[in-house]
Motif scaffolding. Sequence first.
Motif, mmCIF file in Angstrom:
data_model
loop_
_atom_site.group_PDB
_atom_site.id
_atom_site.type_symbol
_atom_site.label_atom_id
_atom_site.label_comp_id
_atom_site.label_asym_id
_atom_site.label_seq_id
_atom_site.Cartn_x
_atom_site.Cartn_y
_atom_site.Cartn_z
ATOM 1 N N GLN A 100 0.813 -1.215 0.000
ATOM 2 C CA GLN A 100 0.000 0.000 0.000
ATOM 3 C C GLN A 100 0.850 1.270 0.000
ATOM 4 O OE1 GLN A 100 -2.268 -1.240 3.509
ATOM 5 N NE2 GLN A 100 -4.114 -0.933 2.270
ATOM 6 N N MET A 101 2.078 1.159 0.510
ATOM 7 C CA MET A 101 2.982 2.319 0.584
ATOM 8 C C MET A 101 4.329 1.930 -0.021
ATOM 9 S SD MET A 101 2.243 4.027 4.356
ATOM 10 C CE MET A 101 3.325 2.915 5.212
ATOM 11 N N PRO A 102 4.453 1.947 -1.342
ATOM 12 C CA PRO A 102 5.707 1.529 -1.979
ATOM 13 C C PRO A 102 6.904 2.393 -1.581
ATOM 14 C CG PRO A 102 3.957 1.786 -3.615
ATOM 15 C CD PRO A 102 3.421 2.271 -2.308
ATOM 16 N N ASP A 103 6.655 3.615 -1.115
ATOM 17 C CA ASP A 103 7.761 4.490 -0.715
ATOM 18 C C ASP A 103 8.142 4.316 0.759
ATOM 19 O OD1 ASP A 103 5.517 5.679 0.474
ATOM 20 O OD2 ASP A 103 6.230 7.724 0.119
ATOM 21 N N ALA A 104 7.539 3.343 1.452
ATOM 22 C CA ALA A 104 7.803 3.146 2.880
ATOM 23 C C ALA A 104 9.287 2.865 3.128
ATOM 24 C CB ALA A 104 6.955 2.000 3.423
ATOM 25 N N VAL A 105 9.790 3.429 4.211
ATOM 26 C CA VAL A 105 11.177 3.223 4.637
ATOM 27 C C VAL A 105 11.190 2.919 6.127
ATOM 28 C CG1 VAL A 105 12.268 4.605 2.820
ATOM 29 C CG2 VAL A 105 11.519 5.715 4.916
ATOM 30 N N ARG A 119 13.217 7.829 16.933
ATOM 31 C CA ARG A 119 13.276 7.068 15.687
ATOM 32 C C ARG A 119 11.926 6.408 15.458
ATOM 33 N NH1 ARG A 119 18.422 3.632 14.822
ATOM 34 N NH2 ARG A 119 19.176 5.728 14.587
ATOM 35 N N ILE A 120 11.433 6.538 14.242
ATOM 36 C CA ILE A 120 10.167 5.920 13.870
ATOM 37 C C ILE A 120 10.489 4.696 13.026
ATOM 38 C CG2 ILE A 120 7.990 6.258 12.623
ATOM 39 C CD1 ILE A 120 8.186 9.222 13.409
ATOM 40 N N ASP A 121 9.842 3.577 13.340
ATOM 41 C CA ASP A 121 10.156 2.316 12.666
ATOM 42 C C ASP A 121 9.851 2.355 11.178
ATOM 43 O OD1 ASP A 121 11.114 1.130 14.970
ATOM 44 O OD2 ASP A 121 9.220 0.155 15.457
ATOM 45 N N ILE A 122 8.658 2.842 10.800
ATOM 46 C CA ILE A 122 8.256 2.844 9.388
ATOM 47 C C ILE A 122 7.559 4.162 9.070
ATOM 48 C CG2 ILE A 122 6.835 1.721 7.620
ATOM 49 C CD1 ILE A 122 7.034 -0.872 9.357
ATOM 50 N N ILE A 123 7.991 4.797 7.978
ATOM 51 C CA ILE A 123 7.316 5.997 7.473
ATOM 52 C C ILE A 123 7.069 5.784 5.985
ATOM 53 C CG2 ILE A 123 7.486 8.473 6.996
ATOM 54 C CD1 ILE A 123 9.120 8.864 9.434
ATOM 55 N N GLY A 124 5.885 6.164 5.559
ATOM 56 C CA GLY A 124 5.542 6.065 4.142
ATOM 57 C C GLY A 124 4.404 7.013 3.823
ATOM 58 N N THR A 125 3.972 6.977 2.575
ATOM 59 C CA THR A 125 2.868 7.820 2.127
ATOM 60 C C THR A 125 1.714 6.926 1.700
ATOM 61 O OG1 THR A 125 4.510 9.389 1.307
ATOM 62 C CG2 THR A 125 2.238 9.728 0.603
ATOM 63 N N SER A 126 0.518 7.220 2.227
ATOM 64 C CA SER A 126 -0.669 6.438 1.883
ATOM 65 C C SER A 126 -1.061 6.713 0.434
ATOM 66 C CB SER A 126 -1.825 6.799 2.813
ATOM 67 O OG SER A 126 -2.321 8.086 2.491
ATOM 68 N N PRO A 127 -1.932 5.884 -0.149
ATOM 69 C CA PRO A 127 -2.395 6.131 -1.516
ATOM 70 C C PRO A 127 -3.046 7.509 -1.695
ATOM 71 C CG PRO A 127 -2.963 3.900 -0.859
ATOM 72 C CD PRO A 127 -2.418 4.594 0.360
ATOM 73 N N GLY A 166 18.461 10.966 6.609
ATOM 74 C CA GLY A 166 17.130 10.476 6.280
ATOM 75 C C GLY A 166 17.212 9.216 5.452
ATOM 76 N N LYS A 167 16.155 8.954 4.701
ATOM 77 C CA LYS A 167 16.067 7.766 3.852
ATOM 78 C C LYS A 167 15.477 8.177 2.510
ATOM 79 C CE LYS A 167 17.499 4.854 6.952
ATOM 80 N NZ LYS A 167 17.032 3.679 7.581
ATOM 81 N N PRO A 168 15.602 7.334 1.480
ATOM 82 C CA PRO A 168 15.031 7.671 0.170
ATOM 83 C C PRO A 168 13.539 8.036 0.295
ATOM 84 C CG PRO A 168 16.375 5.703 0.005
ATOM 85 C CD PRO A 168 16.269 6.025 1.466
ATOM 86 N N GLY A 169 13.192 9.169 -0.268
ATOM 87 C CA GLY A 169 11.816 9.656 -0.180
ATOM 88 C C GLY A 169 11.566 10.515 1.047
ATOM 89 N N PRO A 171 14.348 12.455 2.883
ATOM 90 C CA PRO A 171 15.714 12.895 3.202
ATOM 91 C C PRO A 171 15.728 13.846 4.395
ATOM 92 C CG PRO A 171 14.874 14.080 1.306
ATOM 93 C CD PRO A 171 13.843 13.037 1.647
ATOM 94 N N GLY A 172 16.926 14.059 4.948
ATOM 95 C CA GLY A 172 17.080 15.001 6.048
ATOM 96 C C GLY A 172 16.444 16.337 5.701
ATOM 97 N N GLY A 173 15.733 16.920 6.666
ATOM 98 C CA GLY A 173 15.060 18.200 6.455
ATOM 99 C C GLY A 173 13.610 18.060 6.033
ATOM 100 N N THR A 174 13.174 16.854 5.679
ATOM 101 C CA THR A 174 11.777 16.645 5.291
ATOM 102 C C THR A 174 10.873 16.950 6.478
ATOM 103 O OG1 THR A 174 12.359 14.900 3.727
ATOM 104 C CG2 THR A 174 10.071 14.957 4.472
ATOM 105 N N VAL A 175 9.860 17.764 6.239
ATOM 106 C CA VAL A 175 8.898 18.103 7.286
ATOM 107 C C VAL A 175 7.803 17.042 7.306
ATOM 108 C CG1 VAL A 175 7.211 19.803 8.084
ATOM 109 C CG2 VAL A 175 9.387 20.564 7.094
#
Length: 194
Positions: A100-105, A119-127, A166-169, A171-175
């Motif tokens: 559901q969240m292919p960009d999850a890291v 630290r958050i275990d998983i972050i991604g963007t919903s559909p 940060g991680k792909p999608g 990066p550091g500074g992402t709000v």
Amino acid sequence: MEEIGVEAGKRALIQVLGKYLPKVLMGAEEGVLKRSAAGNLDSPKISTDSSAVGKSGVDSVTGASANSSVPTSNRLTQLQINKENGAAFEKSVFQDVQMQMPDAVQQVTVKTKSGVNTRIDIIGTSPSGQVVCLECKGSASAPLTPNQTVGFPEIKKTGAVVVGNGKPGFPGGTVIPPTDVQIVRPGQKPTIGP
């Protein structure tokens, strides 16, 4: 700077290390190695008699509490088991949400407005484009860390910023906008959104 003899330097180092290393690693009684008459460093033998337990109720060799029903080595083993179970659970949740969240890291460190790093275990963007934050706990009773306890409610109110590389999608500074960090435990499925 005053020069000290090699022997005095060794004794000072052993005394300092004795304060910070578990006594079983030092092989020492009262945190200081003993020197035999021949000049060799000796360490006391670990015994099962109660004479090794000092006034504090702690075994002077192993550091275990006299009242503890679980041997120190078993407690360490249980901590290792808990850590491995938590990592395996996080991996399984990550695999489930990737559909559901292919960009999850995984493992993204964020800083709240008040300066709390967590630290958050998983972050991604919903559909639907919403940021989803998941914290995976491998058991029903696994607690939040002190920083999570303070940081997660703040992230829900005011959001956070990704720190470091940060991680792909993400990066550091992402709000990260105000987002509820979902706590996921065994038997629960995270809500990814509409």
